[in-house]
Design an enzyme around this catalytic site. Structure first.
Site, short mmCIF file in Angstrom:
data_model
loop_
_atom_site.label_atom_id
_atom_site.label_comp_id
_atom_site.label_asym_id
_atom_site.label_seq_id
_atom_site.Cartn_x
_atom_site.Cartn_y
_atom_site.Cartn_z
N TRP A 99 57.06 33.35 -18.34
CA TRP A 99 56.06 33.55 -17.28
C TRP A 99 55.82 32.27 -16.50
O TRP A 99 55.67 32.30 -15.28
CB TRP A 99 54.74 34.11 -17.87
CG TRP A 99 54.99 35.41 -18.56
CD1 TRP A 99 54.85 35.67 -19.90
CD2 TRP A 99 55.50 36.63 -17.99
NE1 TRP A 99 55.23 36.95 -20.19
CE2 TRP A 99 55.62 37.56 -19.04
CE3 TRP A 99 55.85 37.02 -16.70
CZ2 TRP A 99 56.09 38.87 -18.83
CZ3 TRP A 99 56.33 38.31 -16.49
CH2 TRP A 99 56.44 39.22 -17.54
N ASP A 166 47.24 30.30 -15.71
CA ASP A 166 47.52 31.72 -15.93
C ASP A 166 46.97 32.05 -17.31
O ASP A 166 47.51 31.60 -18.32
CB ASP A 166 49.04 31.95 -15.85
CG ASP A 166 49.44 33.37 -16.24
OD1 ASP A 166 48.54 34.19 -16.53
OD2 ASP A 166 50.65 33.66 -16.26
N LYS A 190 45.34 43.26 -20.47
CA LYS A 190 45.36 42.88 -21.89
C LYS A 190 43.92 42.84 -22.42
O LYS A 190 43.48 43.78 -23.04
CB LYS A 190 46.09 41.55 -22.07
CG LYS A 190 47.54 41.65 -21.54
CD LYS A 190 48.27 40.36 -21.69
CE LYS A 190 49.46 40.26 -20.77
NZ LYS A 190 50.56 41.17 -21.06
N1 PMP Z 1 51.66 35.90 -17.20
C1 PMP Z 1 51.59 36.19 -18.51
C2 PMP Z 1 51.12 35.13 -19.47
C3 PMP Z 1 51.94 37.47 -18.96
O1 PMP Z 1 51.85 37.76 -20.26
C4 PMP Z 1 52.36 38.44 -18.02
C5 PMP Z 1 52.72 39.85 -18.43
N2 PMP Z 1 52.88 40.13 -19.71
C6 PMP Z 1 52.45 38.07 -16.67
C7 PMP Z 1 52.07 36.80 -16.30
C8 PMP Z 1 52.90 39.05 -15.63
O2 PMP Z 1 51.89 39.95 -15.43
P1 PMP Z 1 52.01 41.20 -14.46
O3 PMP Z 1 53.01 42.13 -15.10
O4 PMP Z 1 50.62 41.72 -14.46
O5 PMP Z 1 52.47 40.73 -13.15
#
Ligand code: PMP
Length: 356
Positions: A99, A166, A190
Site C-alpha cells: 500500500w 494512511d 475496516k
Molecule cells: N491502505 C491500506 C493500509 C489498506 O489496507 C488498503 C486496503 N486493504 C488500502 C490502502 C486500499 O484501500 P481501498 O481499497 O479502500 O482503496
C-alpha cells in the site's frame, strides 16, 4: 461466523441491525435511508454527527477538519499529493509494503518523491528504524499499519515536517496523538463501516498555505467549506460509519477498545509462538495488533487446516493473495471469543497432527 476478513470486514451486529432497519424505514419517516435526499435535515444530521464523533473519539483540536469523501484509500494516494505536492516540491515516503508503494507511485505524478526508508529488503517483515528526512520535504507519509505484512508503527517518528498517514487498517483501534498529524486518511471498510468512502482528517492551517488551483472536486478546501456535501455524499456509507462510531463511543471509545485489541493480539501471538505447527516471521516489536499473519511450518497442511477451521465457522483467514499463508484480522468489531475459537482450533489441530 467468526469473521477474520481483512476488509471489508466484520461490523458490530447492532450496526448491521440498525442499518438494515433504516434501509426499510429511516427515522420512522416511512422512507428508506437510501431514498432520502441528501440536503434534507435528517441526512445532514447524519453527516454532522459522523464528523463530530470522529472529532470526539480521536480528541481532535479545532484546527483539524473531518471529511467523508467518495472513493477508497487508493483515491487518497492521489488526492493527497494533488493537494499538497507541486512540481518542484519533495515529499518523503516510508516504504513498508504494497500500500505504501502504491502511494509512492501516485505521488510521483505530482512532484518529487524521496523514499527515505524501506523494509523491502527484509520482505516487509519489520518497520524501518533509522532514517533522515530532507529538511525541505513538504510532508512525510507513512502507513501506520501494513495490512498484508502484519506490521505496525507502534512509535510514530518525531519529525520536523508535517506527517501524513494512511491509517486504513488501524484507525480507531489505538490511541495516538492524532493532532500531531497534518493529514490522516482511511478507507471506511475496516474499523469504520462499509466500503465506498474514506475519512480524511486534515489540519486546515496547513491547507491555507497552499496557493495552487486544482480541480474543484479534488480540492480539500472546497470539501471543508461545504461540510463534505460538495456533491451528493456517499450517504449510506457515512450512515453505517456513524452507527459504528456510536457503537465505539458506547464501548468506552478508543482507549477501551485498545485494551481489548491488545488482549486479542497478545493471545493469538502467544499461541502462534507456542504452537509447533505455526510461525510468525515479523520482528516481534513491529507485530501488528490488527492483522496477525502466520504460516504453517509444513505448507502441505494448508488446505487441511483451512478445512478444519471452516468446519468451526472460522472465516476469512487466508493470507493476502500476494503473501500467502494465513492472516487473522482482529478489527474492533471482532469479539475476543472469536479469537478464543481460533486459538482452540489451532490447539486441537496440533493435537490431531501429532496423533497421526
Ligand atoms: N491502505 C491500506 C493500509 C489498506 O489496507 C488498503 C486496503 N486493504 C488500502 C490502502 C486500499 O484501500 P481501498 O481499497 O479502500 O482503496
Amino acid at each position: 461466523m467468526h469473521n477474520f476478513n481483512a476488509g471489508p470486514s466484520m461490523l458490530p451486529e447492532e450496526v448491521l441491525r440498525e442499518a438494515s432497519a433504516a434501509i426499510l424505514n429511516f427515522n420512522n419517516s416511512g422512507l428508506s435511508v437510501l431514498e432520502t435526499a441528501h440536503r434534507t435535515r435528517p441526512i445532514m444530521d447524519v453527516m454532522e454527527e459522523a464528523r463530530a464523533l470522529v472529532k470526539e473519539l480521536m480528541l481532535l483540536d479545532d484546527d483539524h477538519e473531518v471529511l467523508f469523501l467518495h472513493g477508497g484509500a487508493t483515491t487518497q494516494f492521489m488526492q493527497v499529493p494533488m493537494n499538497l505536492l507541486h512540481k518542484k516540491d519533495i515529499a518523503a515516503y516510508a516504504d513498508t509494503g504494497v500500500w505504501s508503494s502504491k502511494a509512492i507511485r501516485e505521488a510521483g505524478y505530482f512532484g518529487k518523491v524521496e523514499v527515505v526508508c524501506s523494509s523491502k529488503d527484509r520482505s516487509y517483515r519489520s518497520i524501518p528504524k533509522d532514517f533522515a528526512l530532507p529538511n525541505d520535504a513538504r510532508y512525510f507519509h507513512l502507513t501506520t499499519n501494513n495490512t498484508i505484512y502484519g506490521t505496525q508503527w507502534h512509535q510514530i517518528p518525531d519529525v520536523s515536517v508535517p506527517l501524513v498517514a494512511d491509517m486504513s487498517s488501524d484507525i480507531l483501534s489505538v490511541q495516538r496523538n492524532f493532532n500531531q498529524f497534518g493529514l490522516i486518511y482511511a478507507g471506511l471498510q475496516k474499523n469504520m463501516g462499509c466500503a465506498g468512502a474514506s475519512v480524511v482528517i486534515v489540519n486546515r492551517k496547513w491547507l491555507d498555505k497552499i496557493p495552487v488551483k486544482i480541480s474543484p472536486i479534488m480540492d480539500y478546501r472546497n470539501h471543508i467549506r461545504e461540510h463534505s456535501m460538495l456533491n451528493t455524499p456517499p450517504v449510506f456509507a457515512v450512515y453505517v460509519s456513524m452507527l459504528t462510531l456510536r457503537w465505539l463511543k458506547a464501548k468506552g471509545g478508543i482507549s477501551e477498545i485498545e485494551k481489548i485489541n491488545q488482549q486479542k493480539s497478545d493471545m493469538l501471538y502467544a499461541e502462534i509462538d507456542r504452537n509447533s505447527l505455526f510461525v510468525n516471521r515479523v520482528d516481534v516489536t513491529d507485530r501488528s495488533r490488527m492483522n496477525v499473519i502466520f504460516e504453517l511450518t509444513d505448507e502441505k497442511l494448508t488446505s487441511d487446516f483451512t478445512q478444519f477451521t471452516t468446519e468451526r465457522r472460522i472465516y476469512g483467514i487466508a493470507g493476502h493473495r500476494s503473501a500467502g499463508g494465513f492472516r487473522a484480522s482482529l478489527y474492533n468489531a471482532l469479539p475476543l471469543s472469536s479469537v478464543e475459537v481460533l486459538i482452540e482450533a489451532m490447539q486441537d489441530y496440533e493435537k490431531r497432527v501429532q496423533a497421526k
